[in-house]
Write an enzyme that holds these catalytic residues in place. Structure first.
Site, PDB file in Angstrom:
ATOM      1  N   GLU A 142       4.917 -14.381   2.262  1.00 60.66           N
ATOM      2  CA  GLU A 142       4.450 -15.659   2.799  1.00 60.66           C
ATOM      3  C   GLU A 142       5.525 -16.305   3.670  1.00 60.66           C
ATOM      4  O   GLU A 142       5.214 -16.939   4.683  1.00 60.66           O
ATOM      5  CB  GLU A 142       4.056 -16.586   1.649  1.00 60.66           C
ATOM      6  CG  GLU A 142       2.788 -16.153   0.948  1.00 60.66           C
ATOM      7  CD  GLU A 142       2.545 -16.920  -0.334  1.00 60.66           C
ATOM      8  OE1 GLU A 142       3.242 -17.931  -0.570  1.00 60.66           O
ATOM      9  OE2 GLU A 142       1.675 -16.505  -1.117  1.00 60.66           O
ATOM     10  N   PRO A 184      11.240   0.316  -8.194  1.00 57.56           N
ATOM     11  CA  PRO A 184      10.197  -0.391  -8.941  1.00 57.56           C
ATOM     12  C   PRO A 184       9.948  -1.782  -8.380  1.00 57.56           C
ATOM     13  O   PRO A 184      10.861  -2.436  -7.855  1.00 57.56           O
ATOM     14  CB  PRO A 184      10.764  -0.466 -10.365  1.00 57.56           C
ATOM     15  CG  PRO A 184      12.247  -0.388 -10.187  1.00 57.56           C
ATOM     16  CD  PRO A 184      12.462   0.507  -8.994  1.00 57.56           C
ATOM     17  N   ARG A 185       8.706  -2.242  -8.499  1.00 61.64           N
ATOM     18  CA  ARG A 185       8.353  -3.577  -8.021  1.00 61.64           C
ATOM     19  C   ARG A 185       9.143  -4.642  -8.767  1.00 61.64           C
ATOM     20  O   ARG A 185       9.528  -5.663  -8.190  1.00 61.64           O
ATOM     21  CB  ARG A 185       6.840  -3.805  -8.231  1.00 61.64           C
ATOM     22  CG  ARG A 185       6.351  -5.184  -7.831  1.00 61.64           C
ATOM     23  CD  ARG A 185       6.382  -5.342  -6.336  1.00 61.64           C
ATOM     24  NE  ARG A 185       5.858  -6.643  -5.933  1.00 61.64           N
ATOM     25  CZ  ARG A 185       6.560  -7.777  -5.902  1.00 61.64           C
ATOM     26  NH1 ARG A 185       7.828  -7.760  -6.268  1.00 61.64           N
ATOM     27  NH2 ARG A 185       6.001  -8.899  -5.512  1.00 61.64           N
ATOM     28  N   GLU A 211       4.981  -1.766   5.939  1.00 64.62           N
ATOM     29  CA  GLU A 211       6.436  -1.948   5.933  1.00 64.62           C
ATOM     30  C   GLU A 211       7.156  -0.635   6.227  1.00 64.62           C
ATOM     31  O   GLU A 211       8.041  -0.600   7.085  1.00 64.62           O
ATOM     32  CB  GLU A 211       6.888  -2.568   4.618  1.00 64.62           C
ATOM     33  CG  GLU A 211       6.452  -4.019   4.480  1.00 64.62           C
ATOM     34  CD  GLU A 211       7.053  -4.709   3.279  1.00 64.62           C
ATOM     35  OE1 GLU A 211       7.796  -4.048   2.518  1.00 64.62           O
ATOM     36  OE2 GLU A 211       6.781  -5.910   3.086  1.00 64.62           O
ATOM     37  N   GLU A 226      16.615  -4.726  -0.540  1.00 62.57           N
ATOM     38  CA  GLU A 226      17.054  -3.530   0.184  1.00 62.57           C
ATOM     39  C   GLU A 226      15.934  -2.585   0.566  1.00 62.57           C
ATOM     40  O   GLU A 226      16.127  -1.713   1.412  1.00 62.57           O
ATOM     41  CB  GLU A 226      18.079  -2.750  -0.654  1.00 62.57           C
ATOM     42  CG  GLU A 226      19.428  -3.415  -0.793  1.00 62.57           C
ATOM     43  CD  GLU A 226      20.481  -2.436  -1.312  1.00 62.57           C
ATOM     44  OE1 GLU A 226      21.180  -1.818  -0.487  1.00 62.57           O
ATOM     45  OE2 GLU A 226      20.580  -2.302  -2.546  1.00 62.57           O
ATOM     46  N   ASN A 234       2.195  -3.132   0.519  1.00 64.57           N
ATOM     47  CA  ASN A 234       1.995  -3.122   1.966  1.00 64.57           C
ATOM     48  C   ASN A 234       2.475  -1.813   2.593  1.00 64.57           C
ATOM     49  O   ASN A 234       3.684  -1.596   2.714  1.00 64.57           O
ATOM     50  CB  ASN A 234       2.736  -4.293   2.600  1.00 64.57           C
ATOM     51  CG  ASN A 234       2.439  -4.437   4.073  1.00 64.57           C
ATOM     52  OD1 ASN A 234       1.696  -3.655   4.660  1.00 64.57           O
ATOM     53  ND2 ASN A 234       3.024  -5.436   4.688  1.00 64.57           N
ATOM     54  N   PRO A 235       1.565  -0.943   3.051  1.00 66.00           N
ATOM     55  CA  PRO A 235       1.989   0.334   3.637  1.00 66.00           C
ATOM     56  C   PRO A 235       2.545   0.190   5.042  1.00 66.00           C
ATOM     57  O   PRO A 235       3.134   1.131   5.575  1.00 66.00           O
ATOM     58  CB  PRO A 235       0.691   1.153   3.651  1.00 66.00           C
ATOM     59  CG  PRO A 235      -0.388   0.120   3.802  1.00 66.00           C
ATOM     60  CD  PRO A 235       0.095  -1.075   3.023  1.00 66.00           C
TER      61      PRO A 235
END
Length: 408
Positions: A18, A228-229, A300, A273, A297-298
């Site tokens: 955002e 990992p997220r 990126e 990073e 988001n692919p």
């Protein structure tokens, strides 16, 4: 914070994505209305730091007030905005109600309502219909988002579809020389392929390690970077890799101890990073997609010109996947076996890998200018600011010069 320019705009942005959208919209607004004064609010220390990095040290930033009537009213009366913009999924009922009561115009910009969340909203449709009736404009990402916000009770006459402004900033975030720097920093300078699995979620890492085991048999020396997220899961994931027989290092250990990367598996457990790290990838997998969590988001990794793979659960990024599909760059895989097969196929064909990567990058570049379209919606809110809620102000507001400008 008190804004001194004219007109005054308050944008609320919570997540990193955002904040990136806010930066794109602000940039588009500044082209046509350089005197506009903008404030951005966020809710967390991490969000504040991210906003400071993206928007600059001098940009007006504040923490959002608590969503209670007294706090909201006091903040609005102090900032005195002519318009208040919420981004993506931010619907703050009290804030919206107080702004409406004071005559501050409001908009949901770059709006998205996922199919997974719609049922929850519809259970309280009477409440949300009342909240949405207070919002002056809805500038949504896709037609599906527009359809869902209308189903929740938004006035169809106030709803527009203008694309995803998050992608406008992506192309500008690509740094020349980043790939060489990352490869040097992580000791990836050899010819071995680099397989990056970004923003993975619980239940995916075991499947990715299954796929990696098969990739290694075809391409020994391949390096796997697991990001990992939620970085606090780093030790858990490193433990899983070691139990599976893989040597593994943590990114934080390399940084803290100034050690070189030597293990074939690296777990990224540091903030900020991943986007830059995609530059060094040979192939990328986007997580939260082999499990039903909406995907990541692919675009990126795509903006770096990397072939991108993802699972079937991409509900939160259907528009991004559609952009890739339009460029014949869809990377959907159904399970770990198919992930391994597709990765091996791409690794065996450098030319196809290059073509797929270029198509991925083109998908991002062709979607630019969504921020300009969203900015037009905000411009319409600001157009009558000289007759705004804070009394008569002896100023005139010229209309933003956005409509006649073409995308590059």
């Amino acid at each position: 914070a008190r804004l001194t320019g004219f007109p005054r705009l308050w944008i609320h942005a919570v997540s990193l994505g955002e904040i990136q959208v806010a930066a794109s919209v602000i940039r588009a607004l500044e082209e046509g209305l350089p005197a506009c004064s903008v404030l951005v609010s966020t809710t967390t220390e991490h969000g504040f730091d991210s906003a400071r990095t993206i928007l600059g040290e001098e940009f007006p930033l504040v923490f959002a007030p608590v969503d209670l009537p007294f706090s909201i009213r006091r903040a609005l009366q102090r900032v005195r905005p002519h318009a208040l913009v919420f981004l993506e999924t931010e619907l703050w009922p009290t804030w919206i109600e107080e702004a409406h009561a004071l005559g501050v115009r409001t908009a949901l910009v770059n709006g998205r309502i996922s199919r997974r969340s719609l049922d929850g909203y519809l259970r309280f449709r009477f409440f949300f219909r009342n909240v949405l009736s207070r919002i002056d404009a809805f500038s949504m990402i896709t037609e599906g988002d527009a359809r869902r916000i209308r189903a929740m009770g938004a006035d169809s006459r106030r709803v527009q579809v203008n694309g995803n402004a998050k992608y406008d900033l992506l192309a500008e975030m690509v740094e020349e020389g980043a790939e060489e720097a990352v490869r040097r920093d992580l000791n990836l300078e050899g010819p071995a392929p680099v397989f990056v699995a970004g923003s993975t979620r619980s239940g995916e890492e075991a499947r990715i390690l299954d796929a990696y085991d098969r990739i290694l048999k075809a391409f020994p020396g391949t390096v796997l970077i697991l990001a990992p997220r939620h970085i606090e899961r780093g030790p858990e994931i490193a433990g899983l890799a070691r139990r599976r027989g893989f040597r593994c290092q943590m990114r934080s250990e390399l940084r803290d101890r100034e050690e070189p990367r030597t293990a074939p598996v690296l777990v990224l457990d540091t903030f900020g990073e991943l986007f830059r790290l995609y530059s060094a990838a040979t192939i990328v997998f986007c997580g939260a997609s082999l499990v039903p969590l909406g995907g990541q988001n692919p675009l990126e990794p795509a903006v770096w010109g990397k072939p991108v793979l993802y699972g079937p659960h991409m509900d939160d990024f259907r528009d991004a996947r559609a952009l890739l599909q339009e460029q014949d760059a869809d990377g959907t895989v159904t399970d770990a076996e198919m992930l391994a097969e597709e990765a091996i196929r791409l690794l065996r064909s450098p030319r196809e890998r290059e073509i797929r990567g270029e198509r991925c990058r083109r998908a991002v570049l062709m979607n630019r200018c969504a921020a300009r379209r969203h900015a037009r919606v905000v411009a319409d809110l600001l157009e009558g600011a000289s007759r705004g809620p804070w009394g008569c102000e002896d100023r005139s507001l010229r209309r933003l010069g956005l409509a006649g400008k073409d995308c590059l």
